[in-house]
Design an enzyme around this catalytic site. Structure first.
Site, PDB file in Angstrom:
ATOM      1  N   TYR A 103      30.984  -3.148   2.515  1.00 54.21           N
ATOM      2  CA  TYR A 103      31.269  -1.913   3.251  1.00 54.21           C
ATOM      3  C   TYR A 103      31.055  -2.168   4.741  1.00 54.21           C
ATOM      4  O   TYR A 103      30.015  -2.686   5.154  1.00 54.21           O
ATOM      5  CB  TYR A 103      30.340  -0.793   2.759  1.00 54.21           C
ATOM      6  CG  TYR A 103      30.613   0.514   3.433  1.00 54.21           C
ATOM      7  CD1 TYR A 103      31.775   1.228   3.149  1.00 54.21           C
ATOM      8  CD2 TYR A 103      29.729   1.043   4.369  1.00 54.21           C
ATOM      9  CE1 TYR A 103      32.037   2.433   3.781  1.00 54.21           C
ATOM     10  CE2 TYR A 103      29.997   2.247   5.002  1.00 54.21           C
ATOM     11  CZ  TYR A 103      31.146   2.940   4.710  1.00 54.21           C
ATOM     12  OH  TYR A 103      31.416   4.118   5.344  1.00 54.21           O
ATOM     13  N   ASP A 173      25.091  -2.005  -3.983  1.00 56.58           N
ATOM     14  CA  ASP A 173      25.735  -0.789  -3.472  1.00 56.58           C
ATOM     15  C   ASP A 173      26.637  -0.284  -4.594  1.00 56.58           C
ATOM     16  O   ASP A 173      27.681  -0.861  -4.872  1.00 56.58           O
ATOM     17  CB  ASP A 173      26.533  -1.108  -2.202  1.00 56.58           C
ATOM     18  CG  ASP A 173      27.211   0.133  -1.620  1.00 56.58           C
ATOM     19  OD1 ASP A 173      27.436   1.109  -2.373  1.00 56.58           O
ATOM     20  OD2 ASP A 173      27.533   0.123  -0.419  1.00 56.58           O
TER      21      ASP A 173
HETATM   22  C1  PLP Z   1      30.773   5.508   2.213  1.00 52.25           C
HETATM   23  C2  PLP Z   1      30.086   4.256   1.794  1.00 52.25           C
HETATM   24  C3  PLP Z   1      28.843   3.896   2.330  1.00 52.25           C
HETATM   25  C4  PLP Z   1      28.174   4.697   3.432  1.00 52.25           C
HETATM   26  O1  PLP Z   1      27.832   5.967   3.042  1.00 52.25           O
HETATM   27  P1  PLP Z   1      27.727   7.240   4.054  1.00 52.25           P
HETATM   28  O2  PLP Z   1      27.268   8.334   3.162  1.00 52.25           O
HETATM   29  O3  PLP Z   1      29.080   7.444   4.646  1.00 52.25           O
HETATM   30  O4  PLP Z   1      26.730   6.861   5.098  1.00 52.25           O
HETATM   31  C5  PLP Z   1      28.244   2.738   1.856  1.00 52.25           C
HETATM   32  N1  PLP Z   1      28.825   1.962   0.924  1.00 52.25           N
HETATM   33  C6  PLP Z   1      30.028   2.275   0.397  1.00 52.25           C
HETATM   34  C7  PLP Z   1      30.622   1.396  -0.648  1.00 52.25           C
HETATM   35  C8  PLP Z   1      30.696   3.427   0.806  1.00 52.25           C
HETATM   36  O5  PLP Z   1      31.894   3.707   0.307  1.00 52.25           O
END
Ligand code: PLP
Length: 373
Positions: A103, A173
């Site tokens: 990301y 993640d």
């Molecule tokens: C959107 C996203 C983030 C960040 O999240 P926010 O809530 O926008 O700060 C991190 N990792 C992935 C895979 C995302 O899609």
């Protein structure tokens, strides 16, 4: 109990006569704390809040699995949750292994800030478990599967085993999959991290994130990081999130089914050069995804001939709302290269399937592709 029953029941209050089925948000800065403050469960709202506690219990239950109980901490955004893991774990001289296609904001954060504070950054693609080659002496392995937006898949269990052998912690993640779609902690990860602004809450109206872990010591470090840095969630957002997650099983089931149908349909169209979706048997990560995911996700990507074709397709479509982000009940799509930063072709479109009737979505996509001829 099945997931959907457990999640729906997890937000109910105890059955006291006359009490509402669900508690409202608790708005507080300080709480009553006479005498010894260690007797009070809540003292000041930067540290803890009862509405967070409810949300954290509900998320922790989703992150738990057979034989283990997880704990979760909520943050103001996915990036606040991500930063907490890096900040609580990494010290000067440590190395972190990240996907080269991670990301975008997470990659830039480490590159622009952490490397300048003495952290070594090593990167390799998600595909083919390539990060396993870089683990020697590393402190933290950060993985993202399926990756966003290129939908590459890696084997979480295999990578966790390799990382633990090398003495590294593992954070996944898990934004795209949600804990209902994929359980990183059950597969061996030390942290499951997510932006819950996406499929988890699913209504395109909230920003929040969480970190889950099975380890009380790691949990305490993340908790301390949150209290010290103050990147906290408002009680109203926490309460809205509690309402939203009750429908996660329904939304996920419908949107993932829609994504699969759209991906299959796109493979039949000559205007589409390739379709990237782990639910397609032709996807290079399909076997791994089938092993570690309960749903293949609401997000898919596909490539049209060039920028002009992608722009015309999006402008002609009536049901693909052009917007970034993903995981909402509304189907959205965007030409991803308009942002820069990812190594993708100009005609690359990321689509997030919503919960509309699939017949309407396919009809709309058909007419938008027909317009390209
Ligand atoms: C959107 C996203 C983030 C960040 O999240 P926010 O809530 O926008 O700060 C991190 N990792 C992935 C895979 C995302 O899609």
């Amino acid at each position: 109990m099945r997931d959907s029953t457990r999640i729906i029941r997890s937000t109910l209050t105890p059955a006291s006569p006359g009490e509402p089925l669900h508690s409202g948000p608790v708005f507080a800065a300080p709480y009553h704390t006479p005498g010894d403050p260690s007797d009070a469960p809540y003292s000041y709202a930067r540290s803890h809040n009862p509405t967070w506690t409810e949300l954290e219990r509900a998320i922790a239950q989703m992150e738990s699995g057979p034989g283990y109980e997880a704990s979760a901490l909520v943050f103001a955004s996915g990036m606040a949750a991500t930063t907490a893991v890096f900040g609580a774990v990494l010290r000067p001289g440590d190395a972190v292994v990240m996907p080269s296609n991670a990301y975008f904001a997470a990659r830039v954060l480490v590159q622009e800030y952490f490397t300048k504070m003495g952290i070594e950054l090593r990167t390799a693609p998600t595909e083919g478990n390539a990060q396993a080659e870089l683990l020697e002496g590393a402190k933290l392995l950060w993985i993202e599967t399926p990756s966003n937006p290129t939908m590459e898949v890696c084997d979480i269990a295999v990578l966790c085993e390799a990382a633990h052998r090398a003495g590294a912690l593992v954070a996944v993640d898990n934004t795209t999959a949600t804990p209902l779609g994929q359980s990183p902690l059950a597969l061996g990860a030390d942290f499951s991290v997510a932006s819950d602004a996406k499929s988890m809450t699913g209504h395109s109206d909230l920003l929040l994130g969480h970190v889950a872990t099975r380890d009380p010591e790691l949990l305490a470090k993340i908790d301390q990081w949150r209290t010290l840095t103050g990147g906290i969630l408002g009680p109203m957002e926490a309460w809205l999130a509690l309402r939203s997650i009750a429908t996660l099983p329904l939304r996920l089931e419908r949107s993932c089914e829609n994504a699969q149908r759209i991906a299959e349909f796109l493979t039949t169209r000559k205007e589409v050069e390739s379709v990237l979706y782990p639910g397609l048997p032709s996807h290079p990560g399909h076997a791994i995804a089938a092993k570690q995911m309960r749903y293949f996700g609401a997000v898919l990507s596909f490539i049209l001939h060039d920028r002009a074709a992608a722009e015309k397709f999006l402008a002609t479509s009536k049901l693909l709302t052009e917007a970034t982000s993903f995981g909402g009940i509304t189907t959205t799509a965007e030409r991803r290269a308009r942002w820069g930063g990812d190594a993708i072709p100009e005609g690359f479109i990321r689509l997030s399937a919503g919960c509309e009737a699939i017949e309407d979505l396919i009809d709309d996509i058909t007419q938008a592709l027909d317009a390209l001829q």
